[in-house]
Design an enzyme around this catalytic site. Structure first.
Site, PDB file in Angstrom:
ATOM      1  N   GLU A 187       0.853  -1.191   0.000  1.00  0.00           N
ATOM      2  CA  GLU A 187       0.000   0.000   0.000  1.00  0.00           C
ATOM      3  C   GLU A 187       0.891   1.245   0.000  1.00  0.00           C
ATOM      4  OE1 GLU A 187      -2.692   0.390   3.481  1.00  0.00           O
ATOM      5  OE2 GLU A 187      -2.007   2.468   3.460  1.00  0.00           O
TER       6      GLU A 187
ATOM      7  N   ARG B 101       7.608   4.925   1.038  1.00  0.00           N
ATOM      8  CA  ARG B 101       7.095   3.780   0.284  1.00  0.00           C
ATOM      9  C   ARG B 101       7.048   4.092  -1.209  1.00  0.00           C
ATOM     10  NH1 ARG B 101       2.264   0.873   3.661  1.00  0.00           N
ATOM     11  NH2 ARG B 101       3.460   0.493   5.577  1.00  0.00           N
TER      12      ARG B 101
HETATM   13  P1  AMO Z   1      -2.691   5.738   6.710  1.00  0.00           P
HETATM   14  O1  AMO Z   1      -2.618   5.414   8.142  1.00  0.00           O
HETATM   15  O2  AMO Z   1      -3.097   4.634   5.777  1.00  0.00           O
HETATM   16  O3  AMO Z   1      -3.762   6.911   6.449  1.00  0.00           O
HETATM   17  O4  AMO Z   1      -1.313   6.330   6.235  1.00  0.00           O
HETATM   18  C1  AMO Z   1      -1.139   6.853   4.941  1.00  0.00           C
HETATM   19  C2  AMO Z   1       0.137   6.334   4.298  1.00  0.00           C
HETATM   20  O5  AMO Z   1       1.263   6.681   5.105  1.00  0.00           O
HETATM   21  C3  AMO Z   1       2.240   5.654   5.043  1.00  0.00           C
HETATM   22  N1  AMO Z   1       2.443   5.086   6.378  1.00  0.00           N
HETATM   23  C4  AMO Z   1       3.596   4.522   6.791  1.00  0.00           C
HETATM   24  N2  AMO Z   1       4.777   4.359   6.181  1.00  0.00           N
HETATM   25  C5  AMO Z   1       5.752   3.749   6.876  1.00  0.00           C
HETATM   26  N3  AMO Z   1       5.608   3.289   8.143  1.00  0.00           N
HETATM   27  C6  AMO Z   1       4.437   3.425   8.794  1.00  0.00           C
HETATM   28  N4  AMO Z   1       4.323   2.971  10.060  1.00  0.00           N
HETATM   29  C7  AMO Z   1       3.364   4.074   8.123  1.00  0.00           C
HETATM   30  N5  AMO Z   1       2.087   4.371   8.451  1.00  0.00           N
HETATM   31  C8  AMO Z   1       1.556   4.983   7.384  1.00  0.00           C
HETATM   32  C9  AMO Z   1       1.689   4.583   4.129  1.00  0.00           C
HETATM   33  C10 AMO Z   1       0.204   4.818   4.184  1.00  0.00           C
HETATM   34  O6  AMO Z   1      -0.461   4.350   3.030  1.00  0.00           O
HETATM   35  N6  AMO Z   1      -5.207  10.000   7.656  1.00  0.00           N
HETATM   36  C11 AMO Z   1      -5.014   8.927   6.677  1.00  0.00           C
HETATM   37  C12 AMO Z   1      -4.769   9.465   5.285  1.00  0.00           C
HETATM   38  C13 AMO Z   1      -5.975  10.145   4.682  1.00  0.00           C
HETATM   39  O7  AMO Z   1      -7.050   9.535   4.674  1.00  0.00           O
HETATM   40  O8  AMO Z   1      -5.859  11.291   4.192  1.00  0.00           O
HETATM   41  C14 AMO Z   1      -3.831   8.086   7.131  1.00  0.00           C
HETATM   42  O9  AMO Z   1      -3.014   8.466   7.912  1.00  0.00           O
HETATM   43  O10 AMO Z   1       2.207   4.795   2.825  1.00  0.00           O
END
Ligand code: AMO
Length: 433
Positions: A356, A407
């Site tokens: 993702e 990513r």
């Molecule tokens: P979400 O939690 O899916 O959505 O985060 C969006 C994108 O951020 C990246 N991401 C990360 N990358 C690396 N390590 C992590 N722990 C991590 N967590 C998230 C990913 C992910 O797809 N508020 C919603 C966004 C929205 O709806 O506008 C959100 O935070 O690539």
């Protein structure tokens, strides 16, 4: 004081006879008796400095012997076209100065001739980034940011900054890092979600933010970090379809910019990059499950996508795609359910075959519905008052997304580990450097 007139990469054999001053690191030194070589490396490449004992004199010749590998050197000399030298030229020096000497032995080999464990590389990241392919990835990351910013500006989007020290959880989860904030407890923000939505209520219409998000997840995987950079967008008078178009537009703008402007860096990585075609395929969550049902899937409608299904879909589809129309039960409270079938919502994920990359949605913009959705998720609306207030006095319909920068870069450059796309990564075990 002129420390440098040119980078190595800017010198060509056609500059034969020109005096230049280079500055960089002693990548390699070789002493063959009557002739010695010093290969100088800077961020644009290598230059061979050739010292002929008879020409440069004993002193200068001898001084090169004492230069340890990776010392910082400044070389003044003349370009000489030399077909036998790498890139067709060499530098005939008149002066060599050591500006910063390097200790021996080195913590790792920056010439990339010797393979090195990721942990060793991260421990000495300052030296690891001297490796041309590592540096190239971060230069490309900068290019990606530049192209996405340019794309946003071309779409009339305003850049904003929202606080990273906050009082409440955004996503409603427990994955928060608490910090002490004077006499109160505060948290590092998981996402600018609530703030970017509030700015829709502020009439800013289209905003983006590029900044850190913090997730106190215990994950130890190749695609999770505890601190990541998120590219966030929020647009008003727009629905989920509009937001998806802006998302694929941003991704393709980045690919296009990198293929056109980062040839040297792509070569250092050894990558032949092609630009994905738009529109990306859109498949609904339900269709994805049907596709996956031809093999033995364990997940049921309503479950979050498991890794096996995700991998199967990636292999089957083989290019970027959107997963749309998710079950409302597994998307956050701010995601708008379809009016005629509230069990499904207008949330979407952007998928690369490997993982993702982004998630987004058309949002709930009605105050009453938002309060109900927060309660349905077992959360207390009282904790969201500052956010909910923005929905009480005229909130336009809006949509947005969050795209993980590392990513995006990791998948674009086919890097194995997300840590390869972050200069100083923060994970479950790593807090330094
Ligand atoms: P979400 O939690 O899916 O959505 O985060 C969006 C994108 O951020 C990246 N991401 C990360 N990358 C690396 N390590 C992590 N722990 C991590 N967590 C998230 C990913 C992910 O797809 N508020 C919603 C966004 C929205 O709806 O506008 C959100 O935070 O690539």
């Amino acid at each position: 004081m002129i420390l440098r007139t040119h980078y190595s990469g800017d010198i060509t054999p056609e500059m034969d006879g020109k005096e230049v001053t280079l500055a960089g690191w002693a990548h390699e030194t070789r002493d063959l008796g009557g002739i010695a070589f010093l290969v100088l490396r800077d961020r644009k490449g290598l230059a061979q400095v050739t010292l002929v004992k008879k020409l440069v004199g004993k002193e200068l010749f001898k001084s090169v012997r004492s230069i340890s590998r990776e010392s910082v050197v400044q070389v003044r000399g003349n370009v000489k076209a030399e077909p036998k030298a790498p890139r067709g030229f060499e530098i005939m020096p008149t002066e060599i100065r050591v500006l910063g000497s390097a200790e021996v032995p080195l913590p790792l080999d920056p010439t990339e001739k010797v393979e090195c464990e990721l942990d060793t590389r991260l421990d000495s990241r300052f030296m690891d980034v001297r490796r041309p392919s590592v540096l190239a990835a971060f230069e490309i990351e900068s290019a990606v940011l530049r192209s996405i910013r340019d794309y946003f500006y071309s779409q009339g989007v305003t850049e904003v900054f929202t606080p990273k020290i906050v009082a409440a959880a955004t996503e409603g989860g427990t994955d928060l890092f608490p910090i002490s904030y004077f006499e109160k407890e505060a948290f590092l923000n998981q996402s600018p979600q609530l703030y970017k939505q509030m700015l829709m209520g502020a009439g800013m219409d289209r905003v983006f933010e590029i900044g850190p998000i913090f997730r106190a997840e215990e994950h130890d995987t190749r695609r999770h970090l505890n601190e990541a950079i998120s590219i966030d967008l929020e647009v008003s008078f727009a629905d989920d379809k509009d937001a998806m178009e802006l998302l694929e537009g941003a991704v393709v703008a980045a690919y296009r910019y990198v293929t056109e402007n980062c040839l040297r860096q792509l070569e250092a990585i050894g990558l032949n990059l092609s630009v994905p075609k738009v529109p990306f395929r859109r498949i609904t969550y339900t269709e994805a499950l049907e596709l996956a049902s031809e093999r033995d899937v364990k997940m049921q409608w309503g479950d979050d996508l498991d890794t096996e299904t995700e991998r199967f879909l990636g292999e089957t589809i083989g290019e970027h795609y959107f997963l749309t129309d998710w079950p409302s039960s597994i998307k956050p409270y701010y995601t708008l359910p379809y009016e005629d079938r509230p069990e499904v919502c207008r949330g979407f994920d952007l998928m690369h075959p490997r993982m993702e990359l982004a998630s987004g949605a058309q949002r709930v913009h009605d105050h009453g519905m938002l309060v109900s959705r927060i309660k349905e998720k077992g959360l207390d609306p009282a904790g969201f008052e500052f956010y909910l207030n923005a929905f009480r006095y005229g909130m336009p319909p809006h949509a947005g997304w969050g795209l993980g920068l590392s990513r995006l870069v990791m998948t674009m450059l086919n890097l194995e580990n997300i840590r390869d796309a972050v200069i100083f990564p923060r994970d479950r075990r790593r807090l330094v450097p």
